[in-house]
Design an enzyme around this catalytic site. Structure first.
Site, PDB file in Angstrom:
ATOM      1  N   ASP A  91     -28.549 -24.491  -3.217  1.00 13.43           N
ATOM      2  CA  ASP A  91     -29.762 -23.726  -2.862  1.00 13.43           C
ATOM      3  C   ASP A  91     -30.863 -23.716  -3.920  1.00 13.43           C
ATOM      4  OD1 ASP A  91     -28.089 -23.217  -0.761  1.00 13.43           O
ATOM      5  OD2 ASP A  91     -27.987 -21.056  -1.059  1.00 13.43           O
ATOM      6  N   LYS A 112     -27.251 -24.683   5.578  1.00 13.92           N
ATOM      7  CA  LYS A 112     -26.364 -23.562   5.887  1.00 13.92           C
ATOM      8  C   LYS A 112     -27.198 -22.334   6.209  1.00 13.92           C
ATOM      9  CE  LYS A 112     -25.800 -22.210   1.003  1.00 13.92           C
ATOM     10  NZ  LYS A 112     -26.184 -20.803   1.080  1.00 13.92           N
ATOM     11  N   CYS A 152     -24.477 -16.952  -3.473  1.00 11.38           N
ATOM     12  CA  CYS A 152     -24.151 -18.215  -2.798  1.00 11.38           C
ATOM     13  C   CYS A 152     -23.276 -19.124  -3.650  1.00 11.38           C
ATOM     14  CB  CYS A 152     -25.425 -18.931  -2.377  1.00 11.38           C
ATOM     15  SG  CYS A 152     -26.297 -18.070  -1.043  1.00 11.38           S
TER      16      CYS A 152
END
Length: 198
Positions: free
Chosen positions: A9, A107, A140
């Site tokens: 990310d 995701k 995450c």
């Protein structure tokens, strides 16, 4: 042992000063360091022939895939269409050099394994050892590391290539992953000097 680098990310929305989180007053601490170190990790992995997989946290139009918990926690993100699939906000930061031929897994949850193609992709690459960096350390990154551990991957977290909302939360995330045995925590230089090529 076959290693794969997973970059979690590292998107404009999280790490660029004009991204959605900084715009809403939720800027992560030490993002400059994390971007530099992630870029160094990507370059070193590529030089060593180690595959690189980028994950992106994104939402489809209408954000039906966001879910009640995530949507309810930060409704302001929906108001500015943060991390919308295909947007600049959702793209991997330029410094990391993610191009059209790179492996990218999208995701909609913290855990990059949940409802994605990440696990079959890693199995197809023959991976048994994951090098993990990115954001957010205690969210995450940690969720993905825990999921990898439960799937019997060996995991190494590149601690200096991660960032969280505060330095304390960053350190807590690293401490949990290390002390609970989910991962070895080290630096980019140490890990990619020692990591075997794919």
């Amino acid at each position: 042992m076959t290693s794969v680098l997973i970059v979690v990310d590292m998107q404009n929305g999280f790490v660029h000063p004009d991204g959605s989180l900084p715009t809403l007053g939720m800027a992560l601490a030490d993002t400059g360091r994390a971007v530099r170190q992630c870029a160094a990790a990507v370059a070193a992995a590529r030089a060593a022939g180690t595959p690189v997989v980028f994950t992106r946290h994104v939402y489809r139009p209408g954000r039906a895939d966001e879910g009640a918990n995530l949507g309810g926690a930060h409704p302001a993100l929906a108001e500015i269409s943060a991390l919308a699939a295909g947007s600049w906000d959702a793209q991997v930061a330029d410094e990391l050099g993610c191009g059209p031929d790179d492996l990218v897994v999208d995701k909609a949850r913290f855990d990059a394994f949940l409802w994605t193609s990440l696990d079959p992709l890693l199995r197809g690459l023959g991976a048994d050892h994951l090098l993990v960096c990115g954001v957010v350390t205690n969210i995450c990154v940690e969720s993905t590391v825990r999921a990898a551990y439960m799937r019997d991957y060996r995991v190494t977290v590149l601690g200096d290539a991660c960032a969280a909302l505060t330095p304390r939360l960053h350190e807590i995330g690293l401490e949990v992953m290390r002390d609970c045995g989910f991962a070895t925590v080290t630096t980019v230089t140490e890990a990619l000097t020692a990591a075997p090529a794919a």
